[in-house]
Design a protein around this motif. Sequence first.
Motif, PDB file in Angstrom:
ATOM      1  N   UNK A 179      33.809 -12.082  32.638  1.00 12.98           N
ATOM      2  CA  UNK A 179      34.643 -11.292  33.545  1.00 12.98           C
ATOM      3  C   UNK A 179      36.107 -11.334  33.111  1.00 12.98           C
ATOM      4  N   UNK A 180      36.563 -12.526  32.701  1.00 13.04           N
ATOM      5  CA  UNK A 180      37.948 -12.648  32.230  1.00 13.04           C
ATOM      6  C   UNK A 180      38.143 -11.841  30.949  1.00 13.04           C
ATOM      7  N   UNK A 185      39.626  -6.738  27.638  1.00 15.80           N
ATOM      8  CA  UNK A 185      39.135  -5.551  26.936  1.00 15.80           C
ATOM      9  C   UNK A 185      39.567  -4.284  27.662  1.00 15.80           C
ATOM     10  N   UNK A 186      39.477  -4.294  28.993  1.00 13.31           N
ATOM     11  CA  UNK A 186      39.901  -3.120  29.773  1.00 13.31           C
ATOM     12  C   UNK A 186      41.389  -2.841  29.570  1.00 13.31           C
ATOM     13  N   UNK A 187      42.191  -3.909  29.532  1.00  6.54           N
ATOM     14  CA  UNK A 187      43.627  -3.729  29.299  1.00  6.54           C
ATOM     15  C   UNK A 187      43.881  -3.101  27.926  1.00  6.54           C
ATOM     16  N   UNK A 272      19.840  -6.102  27.369  1.00  6.54           N
ATOM     17  CA  UNK A 272      20.089  -5.710  25.980  1.00  6.54           C
ATOM     18  C   UNK A 272      21.034  -4.514  25.903  1.00  6.54           C
ATOM     19  N   UNK A 273      20.867  -3.552  26.798  1.00  3.34           N
ATOM     20  CA  UNK A 273      21.743  -2.376  26.787  1.00  3.34           C
ATOM     21  C   UNK A 273      23.179  -2.747  27.158  1.00  3.34           C
ATOM     22  N   UNK A 274      23.336  -3.636  28.146  1.00  2.00           N
ATOM     23  CA  UNK A 274      24.676  -4.105  28.512  1.00  2.00           C
ATOM     24  C   UNK A 274      25.341  -4.762  27.310  1.00  2.00           C
ATOM     25  N   UNK A 275      24.584  -5.596  26.609  1.00  2.00           N
ATOM     26  CA  UNK A 275      25.110  -6.322  25.456  1.00  2.00           C
ATOM     27  C   UNK A 275      25.591  -5.353  24.375  1.00  2.00           C
ATOM     28  N   UNK A 276      24.755  -4.377  24.062  1.00  2.00           N
ATOM     29  CA  UNK A 276      25.091  -3.448  22.970  1.00  2.00           C
ATOM     30  C   UNK A 276      26.289  -2.566  23.320  1.00  2.00           C
ATOM     31  N   UNK A 277      26.310  -2.033  24.535  1.00  2.93           N
ATOM     32  CA  UNK A 277      27.435  -1.184  24.946  1.00  2.93           C
ATOM     33  C   UNK A 277      28.729  -1.990  24.957  1.00  2.93           C
ATOM     34  N   UNK A 278      28.655  -3.202  25.490  1.00  2.94           N
ATOM     35  CA  UNK A 278      29.845  -4.058  25.553  1.00  2.94           C
ATOM     36  C   UNK A 278      30.334  -4.384  24.140  1.00  2.94           C
ATOM     37  N   UNK A 307      43.263  -9.486  16.952  1.00  3.57           N
ATOM     38  CA  UNK A 307      43.569  -9.019  18.314  1.00  3.57           C
ATOM     39  C   UNK A 307      44.961  -9.495  18.729  1.00  3.57           C
ATOM     40  N   UNK A 308      45.373 -10.672  18.258  1.00  3.42           N
ATOM     41  CA  UNK A 308      46.736 -11.124  18.521  1.00  3.42           C
ATOM     42  C   UNK A 308      47.753 -10.180  17.904  1.00  3.42           C
TER      43      UNK A 308
END
Length: 744
Positions: A179-180, A185-187, A272-278, A307-308
């Motif tokens: 979640x964190x 990622x959303x930001x 599995x779909x959540x994992x791949x999309x994420x 990413x930094x």
Amino acid sequence: MPLADRSSITPKVVVATTVALSFISFWRGAAIVLADLASSSYYAGGIAEQAVGTAAPWFILGAMLFTFAIRSVYMESCSMFVRGGVYVVVRDSMGPFVARLSVSSLVFDYILTGPISSVTAGQYLGRLIQEVGSLLGQRWSFSPNYFAAFFGIVVTIYYWWYNIKGIQESSTKALRVLQIMTVMVAALVIWCPITLLLRGNVHLPPAPVVANLHFSEEALGWWKGTHWLNIPFVVLMIAFGHAVLSMSGFETLAQVYREIASPKLKNLKITANIICVYAVISTGLVTIFAGMIIPAAERGKFYDNLIGGLAMNLAGPAMLKLLFHGFVVFVGVLILSGAVNTSIIGANAVLNRVAEDGVLLDWFRKPQRRFGTTFRIINVVTALQLFTIVLSKGDVYLLGEAYAFGVVWSFLLKSVGVLVLRYQRHDQEYKFPFNIHIRGIEIPIGLGFTTLVLALVAIANLFSKQVATKSGLAFTVVLFVLFTISERINARKHKHVAGELIEKFNLETQPQASTAAIHARPGCILVAVRDYSRLKHLQRVLTKTDLRRNDIVVMTVRPVEVRAGEYELSDNQYFGDYEQELFSRVVQVAEKEGKRVELLMVPAIDPFDAMVQTAARLKASRLVTGVSARMDSEELARRIGLAWERLPEPRHPFSLEVVSADRPAVYVNLGPHPPRLWPEDLDRLHELWLQLTEREAFGSKLHHRDVVGMALRRLARDLEGERRPQVVEELKRELRSPENDHSS
């Protein structure tokens, strides 16, 4: 009939063959897998670009899209119920030689997961410290590589001790970390497009064609100078091989499958779909953004903390970017450090399963005396990881190249195994899509194509990564020889003691523990044992129990390592030397008391779940356990109580007794029960009843239970309203009261 009168009868041990599990939702399952898979977003892009140039982000995105195919391979594998472990499955389908290679490559994968994750976390943290020092006008001169190596060693040692103590990995913790990371990622997904719009001059990374590939000196390996580099397809396979490490972590999907709640296959598909999309978003898309936003002239500075570097090149005030960079590093340390723990757990689980298959000496599985964990395997795994960190000197690129070698070979052998099983078995609940039938013969186009791609990438990596190939082959040969020698020693040993084991105990396997299998009446006393040197609580139960009223069932939990793979144990893998010694001691104690006990072994990942599930199935009146080396008696009782709360309705109520030789026993009633009230509480209740009946004229219609019921309802309303803080504080004062014994 006392055991002393039955000395000629072989004691029977009922072995439950269904593992007691704590089932988790698909969200928690996805979080556990992504704790490993999503961590690659921190290092995969930089490693790939260092190897093949600025077109690398497209290969990372392609690898993330290819995870949908890898997903289907693992889903088909999980849908086949196979008992005996991964070694047994591959051995039966492709022979013992390939089976040993498969296990060796998988362990090599796990060994490298920890170092690359911890060292990458150290790189991000070290670079952040330098940036903060620069803003403060300080020049902290230290090598980021050495700092990363030191940090990796500290993290690895921490999780070594964490696993030695046997602290269970929490799916709740994994979900919180995910979640964190999702916030981060959303930001990035919002902030990066805004940055590109403000700049106006947007350029995508160079297209993934041969003309745009610029391999580093080390990236070509033995391909360098050969005519193969004139073939575009070969060049693209080499480039893709440098991006394949971004797919690491899928083995965890197979390992959490057994814990996913029903309906299993449906929830597995969702997981599995959540994992791949994420993964496509967090690794693929973010790497594309990094290629577009970080200036080409500066990108080399951020290969080890991509990413930094992306965070520091976003649009906005410098202080805001620095704060976000700190958040990126915080998330990275959380998820990358968690991947270290996952790697130790995974390697320990795989090697335990290999030992259970008889391919590793039983010496490795001897439990640690205090914590009961397989400490020797954990020690070996940790030592290899520490050796790898020291050898790498904190070089993320070197670790990444070696890691990619292990990842692709692990995937390839898994895919080949599933492809072979397609023609040997026909009970798959799920099959890799794109199958055609010609004259009754099924042609698995999708699975075959995926296996072919993995084979080509594996060959490309074999010749492009010289250091990884040498180290991987050396590790595989050493492990292969160890497995071969161990298997032969075990075969001779088991042949020698097989008859002796049958004479000592009669093993009867049952799917689950039940009163019919155990021959114990409802209301029996269930005694949990694990350490044969700590049986005082069993002795106490034997002394005090009248067998005419209550039967005694002695159970032990057969630890099944968390993430031990998607396969059940076979029947002959449950009862080892330690279990034989434990039940021999139990029988001796019972014989001295002249009382009969029923013997039961339950395999489980979580011992607390196993105990309460068994007590519920046997309709036990009491569960008795000794103290734990890991926690005090009150915490042990609390953990067992929480496991009881996880039971499905209707939950069977019973009492819990935690017995200690050197401190008072703890008694807890699990389930709704009348509380034990202090005398002053009873007096207070009676006084309130008198006031209401005499002064308020309720008369004989009012009872004590009415007063208690109203008080409970008012307390519930206060907890839901504005007075909650005051009520909670008052309850804390009540708990701190010296008269409170916590035993209600």
